[in-house]
Design a protein around this motif. Structure first.
Motif, mmCIF file in Angstrom:
data_model
loop_
_atom_site.group_PDB
_atom_site.id
_atom_site.type_symbol
_atom_site.label_atom_id
_atom_site.label_comp_id
_atom_site.label_asym_id
_atom_site.label_seq_id
_atom_site.Cartn_x
_atom_site.Cartn_y
_atom_site.Cartn_z
ATOM 1 N N ILE A 181 22.255 26.791 31.680
ATOM 2 C CA ILE A 181 23.349 26.800 32.658
ATOM 3 C C ILE A 181 22.815 26.412 34.034
ATOM 4 O O ILE A 181 23.381 25.545 34.721
ATOM 5 C CB ILE A 181 24.008 28.197 32.721
ATOM 6 N N ILE A 182 21.730 27.038 34.456
ATOM 7 C CA ILE A 182 21.138 26.750 35.764
ATOM 8 C C ILE A 182 20.677 25.298 35.830
ATOM 9 O O ILE A 182 20.869 24.614 36.852
ATOM 10 C CB ILE A 182 19.964 27.704 36.048
ATOM 11 N N ASN A 183 20.085 24.790 34.749
ATOM 12 C CA ASN A 183 19.629 23.399 34.725
ATOM 13 C C ASN A 183 20.807 22.430 34.822
ATOM 14 O O ASN A 183 20.734 21.413 35.522
ATOM 15 C CB ASN A 183 18.836 23.127 33.449
ATOM 16 N N ALA A 184 21.905 22.752 34.117
ATOM 17 C CA ALA A 184 23.084 21.883 34.171
ATOM 18 C C ALA A 184 23.705 21.895 35.557
ATOM 19 O O ALA A 184 24.194 20.859 36.041
ATOM 20 C CB ALA A 184 24.101 22.322 33.123
ATOM 21 N N LEU A 185 23.691 23.040 36.221
ATOM 22 C CA LEU A 185 24.203 23.114 37.589
ATOM 23 C C LEU A 185 23.370 22.246 38.523
ATOM 24 O O LEU A 185 23.912 21.549 39.389
ATOM 25 C CB LEU A 185 24.181 24.568 38.078
ATOM 26 N N TYR A 186 22.071 22.296 38.364
ATOM 27 C CA TYR A 186 21.197 21.489 39.222
ATOM 28 C C TYR A 186 21.417 19.995 38.980
ATOM 29 O O TYR A 186 21.449 19.193 39.924
ATOM 30 C CB TYR A 186 19.729 21.842 38.975
ATOM 31 N N THR A 187 21.582 19.618 37.715
ATOM 32 C CA THR A 187 21.852 18.209 37.398
ATOM 33 C C THR A 187 23.160 17.757 38.034
ATOM 34 O O THR A 187 23.254 16.660 38.602
ATOM 35 C CB THR A 187 21.921 18.015 35.874
ATOM 36 N N GLU A 188 24.174 18.609 37.980
ATOM 37 C CA GLU A 188 25.458 18.273 38.577
ATOM 38 C C GLU A 188 25.352 18.181 40.101
ATOM 39 O O GLU A 188 25.903 17.260 40.713
ATOM 40 C CB GLU A 188 26.493 19.334 38.182
ATOM 41 N N PHE A 189 24.641 19.112 40.694
ATOM 42 C CA PHE A 189 24.458 19.082 42.149
ATOM 43 C C PHE A 189 23.712 17.824 42.580
ATOM 44 O O PHE A 189 24.089 17.165 43.555
ATOM 45 C CB PHE A 189 23.699 20.326 42.609
#
Length: 434
Positions: free
Chosen positions: A166-174
């Motif tokens: 989840i945290i990795n996907a958020l960073y990719t989106e950001f």
């Protein structure tokens, strides 16, 4: 965390049935110590002494020392109960204490307990004719055990498999959005975490720099989250033995009786120390909302409120998953992201609505905080496969950007040293609102 700690549209003290539910939850936490001693050691001692005398005499001696083990179990129950009673105290202060008549309380509390909060609140509970359900007693025990997964250092192996994607996907989106929007700050991304549980994922998302709102409707977990996020004094304030009460499939007593310190970090201190140079301080970026996910986030006031919805071990709590999909779609902004990870252990499988007394207890479980005919209280249920869930998400206007079924193998509050291991092969997918 905001000063209100938990925000929501309903007042649990405004409805008699809601008060009944709340009191049952509070009493289940208050009764943890008494019930655990009875069910875990008293009953076992009775069964042990029912053995032929030569047998229980043998097993009382080393290397077995069964009676010594039961005494140790009593000590561990007391340790667990300290956490359960701390949750009870915070829950009572938050929900019940503001509405109490101070003169009435003074009239029923003996002078010797006038400065003992636990005794005061416990005496009040004794005078309120509380009827505690078996379901709430089971949830109190589960809530204590869940701290192992969410707030112990050892539980990081299990929760990390679920939260890191989840945290990795958020960073990719950001990162992707930063290429199109100048001066975009992580705090500009608003994330919703339904089924926030004990609040660890909400805390981790906030710690990563994003603005996050958790949502929860279980009183047990609302109170427990408030305790750990707002009212703990230090890391390692409590010690719990999450596997002690179950006496099957242990390789050794040491494994059964192992204790774990919680929380592994002190949330308030950590956020304050790490957020000193951030654009928006952590305590302004993290909030919690109480209430039924479907009821709250389907409202027009929440339309397009979030950039990302992150669901972990959550969507299978839906009786009717279409309601969940509709709520997510409503509260996501255009081009918003839905990140999901979890199995499909449908919690309301094949539930039956009936008016007979034989199903009264089950029907009570379907009611939620004043919303009997909405949200999770709606009639009917359905169980879909992972393929069907993804197809449904597509049907409601989402584009599936990643779909990795069975890609995350994890337990849930699992004792890695147990002779019995249960493993989920969770599905991970990311969908974008068109």
């Amino acid at each position: 965390m905001t000063e209100k700690e938990w925000n929501g549209d309903f007042d649990p003290m405004a409805d008699p049935e809601e008060q009944k539910t709340l009191l049952s939850v509070l009493d289940s936490l208050r009764s943890y110590r008494r019930l655990a001693h009875f069910n875990s050691t008293h009953v076992r001692r009775q069964a042990f002494y029912s053995l032929p005398s030569q047998h229980w005499t043998l097993l009382s001696q080393p290397p077995f020392s069964v009676l010594d083990s039961l005494s140790k179990l009593d000590d561990l129950i007391d340790s667990n109960a300290e956490l359960a009673e701390a949750i009870f105290l915070e829950g009572f202060k938050a929900f019940m204490a503001p509405s109490l008549d101070s003169e009435w309380v003074a009239s029923i509390v003996p002078e010797k307990y006038a400065h003992d909060e636990y005794q005061i609140y416990s005496i009040v509970m004794d005078h309120l004719n509380v009827q505690t359900t078996q379901g709430d007693m089971d949830k109190a025990r589960s809530c204590v055990n869940q701290f192992y997964r969410e707030w112990s250092a050892e539980g990081n192996m299990e929760r990390g498999k679920c939260y890191e994607p989840i945290i990795n996907a958020l960073y990719t989106e950001f990162t992707a959005r930063s290429q199109d929007i100048l001066d975009l700050d992580k705090s500009d991304l608003k994330v919703l975490v339904p089924g926030a549980g004990l609040g660890r994922l909400v805390f981790d998302v906030c710690r990563a720099g994003y603005t996050v709102e958790g949502n929860e409707f279980s009183y047990h977990e609302i109170m427990a989250s408030s305790l750990v996020l707002n009212h703990t004094d230090k890391a390692g304030q409590f010690n719990i033995a999450p596997f002690a009460l179950g006496c099957s499939n242990h390789l050794s007593r040491a494994d059964q009786f192992r204790t774990y310190s919680i929380p592994d970090v002190h949330p308030r201190s950590l956020l304050e120390s790490e957020g000193t140079e951030e654009k928006v301080p952590p305590y302004e970026r993290m909030s919690m909302a109480t209430g039924d996910f479907c009821v709250i986030y389907s409202q027009p006031s929440y339309k397009g409120a979030f950039d990302v919805v992150a669901t972990v071990f959550f969507i299978d709590t839906a009786p009717n998953i279409i309601r969940y999909v509709e709520a997510v779609r409503n509260c996501l902004k255009p081009n918003g992201l839905w990140i999901n990870l979890g199995p499909l252990l449908w919690h309301h499988a094949s539930r039956i609505q009936c008016s007979g007394d034989e199903n009264e207890e089950n029907n009570d479980d379907l009611k939620y905080h004043g919303h009997i005919d909405a949200g999770v209280g709606d009639p009917g249920s359905v169980e879909l496969t992972d393929e069907e869930v993804v197809a449904l998400v597509k049907h409601f206007g989402f584009e599936i950007e990643r779909h990795e079924p069975g890609s995350v193998e994890t337990g849930y509050i699992s004792n890695r040293k147990s002779m019995l291991q249960n493993t989920y092969r969770a599905s991970f997918w990311i969908a974008r609102k068109k």
